[in-house]
Design a protein around this motif. Structure first.
Motif, PDB file in Angstrom:
ATOM      1  N   TYR A  10       0.832  -1.208   0.000  1.00 23.25           N
ATOM      2  CA  TYR A  10       0.000   0.000   0.000  1.00 23.25           C
ATOM      3  C   TYR A  10       0.866   1.257   0.000  1.00 23.25           C
ATOM      4  CZ  TYR A  10      -2.649   3.861   1.980  1.00 23.25           C
ATOM      5  OH  TYR A  10      -3.191   5.085   2.201  1.00 23.25           O
ATOM      6  N   LEU A  13       2.244   1.828  -3.488  1.00 28.04           N
ATOM      7  CA  LEU A  13       1.195   2.305  -4.403  1.00 28.04           C
ATOM      8  C   LEU A  13       0.804   3.745  -4.107  1.00 28.04           C
ATOM      9  CD1 LEU A  13      -1.122  -0.846  -4.588  1.00 28.04           C
ATOM     10  CD2 LEU A  13       0.521  -0.051  -6.292  1.00 28.04           C
ATOM     11  N   TRP A  15       2.605   6.179  -3.314  1.00 26.09           N
ATOM     12  CA  TRP A  15       3.525   7.138  -3.931  1.00 26.09           C
ATOM     13  C   TRP A  15       3.643   6.939  -5.453  1.00 26.09           C
ATOM     14  CZ3 TRP A  15       4.824  11.145  -1.136  1.00 26.09           C
ATOM     15  CH2 TRP A  15       4.811  11.027   0.259  1.00 26.09           C
ATOM     16  N   ILE A  16       3.512   5.715  -5.911  1.00 24.76           N
ATOM     17  CA  ILE A  16       3.725   5.441  -7.333  1.00 24.76           C
ATOM     18  C   ILE A  16       2.524   5.844  -8.176  1.00 24.76           C
ATOM     19  CG2 ILE A  16       3.997   3.600  -9.028  1.00 24.76           C
ATOM     20  CD1 ILE A  16       5.870   2.218  -7.126  1.00 24.76           C
ATOM     21  N   ILE A  17       1.301   5.529  -7.752  1.00 25.25           N
ATOM     22  CA  ILE A  17       0.117   5.760  -8.594  1.00 25.25           C
ATOM     23  C   ILE A  17      -0.097   7.241  -8.910  1.00 25.25           C
ATOM     24  CG2 ILE A  17      -2.412   5.600  -8.627  1.00 25.25           C
ATOM     25  CD1 ILE A  17      -2.169   2.873  -7.367  1.00 25.25           C
ATOM     26  N   PRO A  18      -0.010   8.180  -7.925  1.00 23.65           N
ATOM     27  CA  PRO A  18      -0.151   9.593  -8.309  1.00 23.65           C
ATOM     28  C   PRO A  18       0.910  10.033  -9.313  1.00 23.65           C
ATOM     29  CG  PRO A  18      -0.440   9.336  -5.946  1.00 23.65           C
ATOM     30  CD  PRO A  18       0.053   8.038  -6.460  1.00 23.65           C
ATOM     31  N   LEU A  20       2.451   8.131 -11.543  1.00 23.48           N
ATOM     32  CA  LEU A  20       2.097   7.558 -12.838  1.00 23.48           C
ATOM     33  C   LEU A  20       0.913   8.298 -13.461  1.00 23.48           C
ATOM     34  CD1 LEU A  20       2.440   3.720 -12.136  1.00 23.48           C
ATOM     35  CD2 LEU A  20       3.961   5.169 -13.506  1.00 23.48           C
ATOM     36  N   THR A  21      -0.029   8.708 -12.614  1.00 21.55           N
ATOM     37  CA  THR A  21      -1.187   9.448 -13.127  1.00 21.55           C
ATOM     38  C   THR A  21      -0.755  10.762 -13.766  1.00 21.55           C
ATOM     39  OG1 THR A  21      -2.590   8.464 -11.419  1.00 21.55           O
ATOM     40  CG2 THR A  21      -3.414  10.456 -12.511  1.00 21.55           C
ATOM     41  N   VAL A  45      -6.433  12.989  -9.519  1.00 20.81           N
ATOM     42  CA  VAL A  45      -5.441  12.723  -8.464  1.00 20.81           C
ATOM     43  C   VAL A  45      -6.036  13.002  -7.092  1.00 20.81           C
ATOM     44  CG1 VAL A  45      -3.202  13.409  -7.531  1.00 20.81           C
ATOM     45  CG2 VAL A  45      -3.503  13.150 -10.001  1.00 20.81           C
ATOM     46  N   GLN A  48      -8.033  10.159  -6.024  1.00 15.76           N
ATOM     47  CA  GLN A  48      -7.182   9.056  -5.556  1.00 15.76           C
ATOM     48  C   GLN A  48      -6.809   9.231  -4.088  1.00 15.76           C
ATOM     49  OE1 GLN A  48      -3.861   9.036  -8.214  1.00 15.76           O
ATOM     50  NE2 GLN A  48      -4.889   7.784  -9.769  1.00 15.76           N
ATOM     51  N   THR A  49      -6.451  10.466  -3.716  1.00 11.68           N
ATOM     52  CA  THR A  49      -6.068  10.709  -2.315  1.00 11.68           C
ATOM     53  C   THR A  49      -7.235  10.485  -1.372  1.00 11.68           C
ATOM     54  OG1 THR A  49      -6.577  13.078  -2.542  1.00 11.68           O
ATOM     55  CG2 THR A  49      -4.320  12.379  -3.015  1.00 11.68           C
ATOM     56  N   PHE A  52      -7.600   6.304  -1.349  1.00  5.69           N
ATOM     57  CA  PHE A  52      -6.510   5.526  -0.767  1.00  5.69           C
ATOM     58  C   PHE A  52      -6.691   5.265   0.741  1.00  5.69           C
ATOM     59  CE2 PHE A  52      -3.295   6.523  -4.318  1.00  5.69           C
ATOM     60  CZ  PHE A  52      -3.609   5.332  -4.941  1.00  5.69           C
TER      61      PHE A  52
END
Length: 342
Positions: A10, A13, A15-18, A20-21, A45, A48-49, A52
């Protein structure tokens, strides 16, 4: 470990997903692919926050479920264990309902499960009714194991342990428990009042009975000095009392129970010298008319024993009175004079 991996995944993810977005959205925006705008990208984004933390909550629940399943597995494995000490189908009680107190060990051998050699090997001795026998020896010699066999915490591999001529394996568990009173160096007190801890072994004990037992154990004066007296809560495992006070409470509990056989396994190990001297008189009073077997390291506690058994490597290597063993110059004398405890 499963929970830690899920939490670690978790965090990665998170840190990586934003990142990548923003990367993919920026490429699409620059190349003009689709109707993507900067506002849409920022809103995505932001969403997403918001999602999460909810995902993190679900992962924590999953971790708790895994931990609970592992806990329940261990608990039920313990509950499903077969009880090794079982009552015989035709178990008997002592004639008259109370043991007289004659103890015998006949060629007893015993080995703990998985052990390569016998802890007790060919031990034979008798403790006549109303006498005091002390068992001494170096650490690991097997003296405490002899106490376990008498109280039937374990069954002998071969040989017999007898009380009044009856094999302990042929007695009902209640009869054996009523015959042998055990006081160990590790005291067990309930998270309850002093009175409740004392009445645990004798629910119908009167206040006068408890006071008498505590006076004999040299603890009554201390209890009376407490604000709530006998209603004082001792705390989990008796944490509100010192080691010596807990042992004296355990001794008082055994006195209240009034067993014909006393097994004292380092019963005074947590007492200071002054208290031990006072307890010596109390234990002598308690031992009158009872069979007493004391397992001790301190030689001062075995000086007045009717016989002393010296155990070495699971065997009795010497036996006699204190003066006889000191004069013999053997193992007991070495333990007494060589700077080591007996």
């Amino acid at each position: 470990m499963a929970g830690r991996w899920m939490q670690g995944l978790y965090s990665v993810l998170l840190w990586i997903i934003p990142a990548l977005t923003y990367l993919i959205g920026g490429v699409l925006f620059i190349r003009g692919i689709g109707d993507l705008t900067i506002g849409t990208l920022v809103a995505f984004v932001a969403m997403q926050t918001t999602l999460f933390p909810q995902l993190n909550t679900l992962l924590r629940v999953a971790t708790q479920v895994r931990a609970s399943l592992a806990l329940f597995t261990r608990v039920f494995e313990y509950l499903d264990l077969e009880i090794p000490i079982k009552e015989a189908e035709e178990a008997q009680t002592f004639p008259g309902g109370r043991a007289r107190g004659h103890v015998s060990f006949e060629d007893v051998h015993f080995a703990y499960p998985g052990a390569e050699r016998d802890t007790i090997a060919g031990v034979t001795f008798e403790v006549p009714r109303g006498t005091h026998t002390a068992i001494v020896g170096s650490t690991g010699s097997g003296k405490t194991t002899l106490g376990y066999l008498l109280s039937r915490l374990y069954d002998v591999s071969t040989g017999r342990v007898l009380i009044d001529g009856i094999d302990v394996r042929e007695l009902t568990l209640d009869s054996l428990a009523g015959a042998v009173g055990v006081v160990t160096q590790e005291t067990y007190l309930l998270h309850a009042s002093i009175a409740d801890n004392l009445r645990f072994v004798k629910p119908d004990a009167s206040e006068a009975d408890m006071v008498r037992a505590c006076e004999m154990a040299q603890i009554h004066a201390h209890i009376e000095a407490l604000p709530q007296g006998y209603d004082t809560i001792v705390g989990e495992r008796g944490y509100r009392f010192s080691g010596g006070e807990k042992q004296r409470l355990a001794i008082a509990r055994t006195i209240l129970r009034d067993p014909p056989i006393l097994l004292l396994d380092e019963a005074t190990s947590a007492l200071d010298t002054v208290t031990e001297r006072a307890m010596g008189g109390a234990l002598r009073s308690l031992s009158e008319g009872r069979t007493t077997i004391s397992i001790a390291h301190r030689l001062s506690t075995v000086r007045d024993a009717d016989q002393i058994l010296v155990v070495k490597a699971g065997r009795i290597c010497e036996r006699g009175t204190f003066d006889q063993l000191r004069a013999a110059g053997g193992e007991f004398s070495r333990l007494a004079t060589g700077g080591r405890q007996a």
